[in-house]
Every structure is written in structure tokens, then in C-alpha cells.
Design an enzyme around this catalytic site. Sequence first.
Site, PDB file in Angstrom:
ATOM      1  N   CYS A   8       0.844  -1.201   0.000  1.00  0.00           N
ATOM      2  CA  CYS A   8       0.000   0.000   0.000  1.00  0.00           C
ATOM      3  C   CYS A   8       0.879   1.251   0.000  1.00  0.00           C
ATOM      4  O   CYS A   8       0.576   2.227  -0.696  1.00  0.00           O
ATOM      5  CB  CYS A   8      -0.930   0.022   1.208  1.00  0.00           C
ATOM      6  SG  CYS A   8      -2.363  -1.061   1.038  1.00  0.00           S
ATOM      7  N   ASP A  31      10.825  -6.599  -8.436  1.00  0.00           N
ATOM      8  CA  ASP A  31      11.035  -7.125  -7.094  1.00  0.00           C
ATOM      9  C   ASP A  31      12.378  -6.613  -6.561  1.00  0.00           C
ATOM     10  O   ASP A  31      13.370  -6.558  -7.284  1.00  0.00           O
ATOM     11  CB  ASP A  31      11.014  -8.661  -7.107  1.00  0.00           C
ATOM     12  CG  ASP A  31      10.830  -9.241  -5.721  1.00  0.00           C
ATOM     13  OD1 ASP A  31       9.745  -9.781  -5.442  1.00  0.00           O
ATOM     14  OD2 ASP A  31      11.777  -9.147  -4.906  1.00  0.00           O
ATOM     15  N   GLY A  92       3.903 -19.744   1.441  1.00  0.00           N
ATOM     16  CA  GLY A  92       5.119 -18.960   1.250  1.00  0.00           C
ATOM     17  C   GLY A  92       4.881 -17.461   1.120  1.00  0.00           C
ATOM     18  O   GLY A  92       5.797 -16.717   0.777  1.00  0.00           O
ATOM     19  N   HIS A  97      -0.492  -8.533   0.883  1.00  0.00           N
ATOM     20  CA  HIS A  97      -1.237  -7.710  -0.075  1.00  0.00           C
ATOM     21  C   HIS A  97      -1.042  -8.482  -1.375  1.00  0.00           C
ATOM     22  O   HIS A  97       0.097  -8.607  -1.856  1.00  0.00           O
ATOM     23  CB  HIS A  97      -0.630  -6.292  -0.116  1.00  0.00           C
ATOM     24  CG  HIS A  97      -1.261  -5.353  -1.083  1.00  0.00           C
ATOM     25  ND1 HIS A  97      -1.575  -4.038  -0.762  1.00  0.00           N
ATOM     26  CD2 HIS A  97      -1.616  -5.514  -2.391  1.00  0.00           C
ATOM     27  CE1 HIS A  97      -2.100  -3.434  -1.811  1.00  0.00           C
ATOM     28  NE2 HIS A  97      -2.132  -4.314  -2.815  1.00  0.00           N
ATOM     29  N   HIS A  99      -0.307 -10.297  -4.703  1.00  0.00           N
ATOM     30  CA  HIS A  99       0.586  -9.910  -5.799  1.00  0.00           C
ATOM     31  C   HIS A  99       0.942 -11.142  -6.606  1.00  0.00           C
ATOM     32  O   HIS A  99       0.994 -12.253  -6.074  1.00  0.00           O
ATOM     33  CB  HIS A  99       1.865  -9.245  -5.264  1.00  0.00           C
ATOM     34  CG  HIS A  99       2.564 -10.057  -4.220  1.00  0.00           C
ATOM     35  ND1 HIS A  99       2.156 -10.067  -2.893  1.00  0.00           N
ATOM     36  CD2 HIS A  99       3.620 -10.907  -4.295  1.00  0.00           C
ATOM     37  CE1 HIS A  99       2.938 -10.876  -2.207  1.00  0.00           C
ATOM     38  NE2 HIS A  99       3.824 -11.407  -3.034  1.00  0.00           N
TER      39      HIS A  99
HETATM   40  P1  AMP Z   1       5.782 -13.246  -1.267  1.00  0.00           P
HETATM   41  O1  AMP Z   1       6.595 -14.311  -0.598  1.00  0.00           O
HETATM   42  O2  AMP Z   1       5.065 -13.741  -2.483  1.00  0.00           O
HETATM   43  O3  AMP Z   1       4.872 -12.524  -0.297  1.00  0.00           O
HETATM   44  O4  AMP Z   1       6.848 -12.231  -1.831  1.00  0.00           O
HETATM   45  C1  AMP Z   1       6.973 -10.907  -1.484  1.00  0.00           C
HETATM   46  C2  AMP Z   1       7.977 -10.316  -2.438  1.00  0.00           C
HETATM   47  O5  AMP Z   1       7.992  -8.903  -2.267  1.00  0.00           O
HETATM   48  C3  AMP Z   1       9.413 -10.812  -2.243  1.00  0.00           C
HETATM   49  O6  AMP Z   1       9.890 -11.386  -3.459  1.00  0.00           O
HETATM   50  C4  AMP Z   1      10.175  -9.530  -1.876  1.00  0.00           C
HETATM   51  O7  AMP Z   1      11.476  -9.503  -2.404  1.00  0.00           O
HETATM   52  C5  AMP Z   1       9.292  -8.453  -2.484  1.00  0.00           C
HETATM   53  N1  AMP Z   1       9.411  -7.155  -1.849  1.00  0.00           N
HETATM   54  C6  AMP Z   1       9.351  -6.875  -0.515  1.00  0.00           C
HETATM   55  N2  AMP Z   1       9.498  -5.557  -0.301  1.00  0.00           N
HETATM   56  C7  AMP Z   1       9.650  -4.982  -1.530  1.00  0.00           C
HETATM   57  C8  AMP Z   1       9.840  -3.635  -1.973  1.00  0.00           C
HETATM   58  N3  AMP Z   1       9.921  -2.606  -1.111  1.00  0.00           N
HETATM   59  N4  AMP Z   1       9.957  -3.426  -3.309  1.00  0.00           N
HETATM   60  C9  AMP Z   1       9.882  -4.450  -4.183  1.00  0.00           C
HETATM   61  N5  AMP Z   1       9.697  -5.737  -3.814  1.00  0.00           N
HETATM   62  C10 AMP Z   1       9.583  -6.003  -2.513  1.00  0.00           C
HETATM   63 ZN    ZN Z   2      -1.781  -3.295   1.141  1.00  0.00          ZN
END
Ligand code: AMP
Ligand code: ZN
Length: 112
Positions: A8, A31, A92, A97, A99
Site C-alpha cells: 500500500c 522485485d 510462502g 497484499h 501480488h
Molecule cells: P511473497 O513471498 O510472495 O509474499 O513475496 C513478497 C515479495 O515482495 C518478495 O519477493 C520480496 O522480495 C518483495 N518485496 C518486498 N518488499 C519490496 C519492496 N519494497 N519493493 C519491491 N519488492 C519487494
Molecule cells: Zn496493502
Amino acid sequence: MSTDCIFCKIVQGDIPSKRIYEDDDVIAFHDIHPITKVHFLIVPKQHIESLISCGSQHQALLGKMLLLAPELAKQQGLTGFRTMINTGREGGQEVFHIHMHVFGGGNTLPKT
Ligand code: AMP
Ligand code: ZN
């Protein structure tokens, strides 16, 4: 909008991101810890925790996210890619949020 949600904050522009796409409903950005040469995330602007929280009212949004994947992958120079939606702690998911990951440009992921 959830005040303690990192995605967010990215949507609001309070945390910087390398954006590759934005419209009224969705943003996409690279990412921060890429695990393939190209690794970006497609994220709805609306705060929805996970795929488990989705219902029929989210059908169009989910379809939009899915159809954006090949479009953005092509823009990133990919001719093929892998998508992943981690769902729930057991699935995992670390950022709650919803994605969609899009991976490509190097086959560092295991064959499943
Ligand atoms: P998940 O395990 O599917 O919830 O993955 C979350 C993903 O968000 C991971 O691959 C992180 O590297 C990525 N992530 C976390 N913080 C950021 C950020 N500030 N900008 C870009 N990617 C992010
Ligand atoms: Zn959110």
C-alpha cells in the site's frame, strides 16, 4: 489502504519502487530481491490480503492481473515467463497484499 502494508505504501508512493506499469487498478514494479534476471510483481492498488480473501467481485481484477503478465513480460524482453501467487503463510506468502510474481530471463527456478 492498510497503513502498515508495504505494498500500500508503494502504491501511495511513500516507499520508492522501480515501476514498470500503472493504471487505475494495478501497478507493477521490479522485485527488490530478484531471483531471476527479470522478476517483477503485479499488484492491485486495492488492499486485498491474499487469493484466499478474493471472491467473485475480484474476478475482473484477477483477470486483468493475469492478462498484464504477457504484456509486461514482452515489454521486458521476455518470450516466456513463469507466474506465481504465493497464498497464505503455508503457501510462502510474506507480504499480505495480493501480488503476482513474474519470472523470466534465466532459468534459476526449479522445474515443477
Ligand atoms: P511473497 O513471498 O510472495 O509474499 O513475496 C513478497 C515479495 O515482495 C518478495 O519477493 C520480496 O522480495 C518483495 N518485496 C518486498 N518488499 C519490496 C519492496 N519494497 N519493493 C519491491 N519488492 C519487494
Ligand atoms: Zn496493502
